[in-house]
Write an enzyme that holds these catalytic residues in place. Structure first.
Site, PDB file in Angstrom:
ATOM      1  N   ARG A  67      -1.799  -6.669  -8.311  1.00  0.00           N
ATOM      2  CA  ARG A  67      -0.473  -7.448  -7.780  1.00  0.00           C
ATOM      3  C   ARG A  67      -0.478  -8.572  -8.989  1.00  0.00           C
ATOM      4  NH1 ARG A  67      -2.742  -7.841  -1.837  1.00  0.00           N
ATOM      5  NH2 ARG A  67      -4.602  -7.532  -3.068  1.00  0.00           N
ATOM      6  N   SER A  73      -2.708  -7.599   3.077  1.00  0.00           N
ATOM      7  CA  SER A  73      -2.804  -7.493   4.507  1.00  0.00           C
ATOM      8  C   SER A  73      -3.244  -8.723   5.289  1.00  0.00           C
ATOM      9  CB  SER A  73      -4.281  -6.692   4.626  1.00  0.00           C
ATOM     10  OG  SER A  73      -3.944  -5.390   4.314  1.00  0.00           O
ATOM     11  N   LYS A  94     -16.399  -7.696   6.299  1.00  0.00           N
ATOM     12  CA  LYS A  94     -14.966  -8.261   6.506  1.00  0.00           C
ATOM     13  C   LYS A  94     -14.843  -8.115   8.098  1.00  0.00           C
ATOM     14  CE  LYS A  94     -12.354  -7.330   2.348  1.00  0.00           C
ATOM     15  NZ  LYS A  94     -11.227  -6.867   1.897  1.00  0.00           N
ATOM     16  N   HIS A 107       0.583  -1.268   0.017  1.00  0.00           N
ATOM     17  CA  HIS A 107       0.086  -0.007  -0.065  1.00  0.00           C
ATOM     18  C   HIS A 107       0.934   1.033  -0.059  1.00  0.00           C
ATOM     19  CE1 HIS A 107      -3.073  -2.614   2.247  1.00  0.00           C
ATOM     20  NE2 HIS A 107      -3.712  -2.345   0.907  1.00  0.00           N
TER      21      HIS A 107
HETATM   22  P1  ADP Z   1      -9.502  -4.219  -0.765  1.00  0.00           P
HETATM   23  O1  ADP Z   1     -10.518  -4.618   0.532  1.00  0.00           O
HETATM   24  O2  ADP Z   1     -10.240  -3.022  -1.298  1.00  0.00           O
HETATM   25  O3  ADP Z   1      -9.074  -5.064  -1.662  1.00  0.00           O
HETATM   26  P2  ADP Z   1      -7.003  -3.750   0.330  1.00  0.00           P
HETATM   27  O4  ADP Z   1      -6.502  -2.898   1.411  1.00  0.00           O
HETATM   28  O5  ADP Z   1      -6.884  -5.119   0.441  1.00  0.00           O
HETATM   29  O6  ADP Z   1      -8.544  -3.528   0.141  1.00  0.00           O
HETATM   30  O7  ADP Z   1      -6.335  -3.277  -1.057  1.00  0.00           O
HETATM   31  C1  ADP Z   1      -6.593  -1.958  -1.614  1.00  0.00           C
HETATM   32  C2  ADP Z   1      -5.636  -1.886  -2.887  1.00  0.00           C
HETATM   33  O8  ADP Z   1      -4.453  -2.208  -2.675  1.00  0.00           O
HETATM   34  C3  ADP Z   1      -6.265  -3.113  -4.026  1.00  0.00           C
HETATM   35  O9  ADP Z   1      -6.260  -2.218  -5.234  1.00  0.00           O
HETATM   36  C4  ADP Z   1      -5.124  -3.834  -3.921  1.00  0.00           C
HETATM   37  O10 ADP Z   1      -5.081  -4.517  -4.949  1.00  0.00           O
HETATM   38  C5  ADP Z   1      -3.923  -2.981  -3.666  1.00  0.00           C
HETATM   39  N1  ADP Z   1      -2.899  -3.755  -2.983  1.00  0.00           N
HETATM   40  C6  ADP Z   1      -2.959  -4.350  -2.098  1.00  0.00           C
HETATM   41  N2  ADP Z   1      -1.677  -4.888  -1.698  1.00  0.00           N
HETATM   42  C7  ADP Z   1      -0.671  -4.528  -2.605  1.00  0.00           C
HETATM   43  C8  ADP Z   1       0.576  -4.468  -2.881  1.00  0.00           C
HETATM   44  N3  ADP Z   1       1.346  -5.622  -2.356  1.00  0.00           N
HETATM   45  N4  ADP Z   1       0.901  -4.241  -4.215  1.00  0.00           N
HETATM   46  C9  ADP Z   1       0.082  -3.284  -4.780  1.00  0.00           C
HETATM   47  N5  ADP Z   1      -1.155  -3.048  -4.608  1.00  0.00           N
HETATM   48  C10 ADP Z   1      -1.758  -3.689  -3.480  1.00  0.00           C
END
Ligand code: ADP
Length: 160
Positions: free
Chosen positions: A90, A128, A41, A17
């Site tokens: 990703r 996460s 969630k 992030h």
């Molecule tokens: P959500 O529940 O909306 O998927 P996340 O917090 O899991 O929320 O992810 C938010 C955004 O960040 C999403 O677009 C996800 O693909 C991106 N993201 C999460 N981890 C990574 C990472 N390691 N590298 C690049 N983008 C990421």
């Protein structure tokens, strides 16, 4: 790009992030990092804690606002005068869901577009969910989350 919004669960914010936020700041005049109040969630951290962790890491940056939202993302984006939604990609696994969501959002509001930033190779495997599992199992969290997040994860796991 003028104003952009980066929505997500951020439970907690990972190095993946952080990388997307830093790059989104480079290509936008102002970025809103928006923590979703998603009741479906099961979260480890409250929305307020998740916002605090993002604020702690980025400090006072006039180009960055941390907010939370519930309801339709495109409504929140429009209310905050954002023209673009930032998402990170990703792996192929992310693609189908993100493609559907980007198109649904565009159908709901065609003045807002989604911009995808490809995950950095150094942390494309970081999520996460995995970070929480590693924390619970006592693994090394260096490099996968910022130091402030690592402290909070260790505290949370200890108190469980
Ligand atoms: P959500 O529940 O909306 O998927 P996340 O917090 O899991 O929320 O992810 C938010 C955004 O960040 C999403 O677009 C996800 O693909 C991106 N993201 C999460 N981890 C990574 C990472 N390691 N590298 C690049 N983008 C990421």
């Amino acid at each position: 790009m003028r104003r952009a919004i980066y929505p997500g669960s951020f439970d907690p914010m990972t190095s993946g992030h952080v990388n997307i936020i830093e790059r989104a700041l480079e290509i936008s005049d102002h970025l809103i990092v928006a923590v979703a109040r998603n009741i479906s969630k099961t979260a480890m951290f409250s929305v307020d804690e998740r916002m605090e962790m993002i604020e702690e890491h980025f400090g006072d940056n006039p180009k960055l606002t941390v907010a939370s939202f519930e309801g339709l993302l495109v409504d929140f984006a429009a209310d905050n005068d954002c023209q673009a939604v930032i998402r990170g990609l990703r792996a192929i696994a992310d693609f189908e869901y993100e493609y559907q969501m980007a198109n649904m959002n565009r159908k709901l509001n065609d003045t807002i577009d989604t911009v995808f930033l490809m995950a950095d190779p150094s942390n494309f495997y970081v999520s996460s969910r995995l970070v929480k599992e590693v924390a619970i199992l006592g693994g090394d969290l260096h490099d996968v989350v910022p130091p402030t997040v690592r402290e909070r994860l260790l505290d949370r796991v200890k108190s469980r």
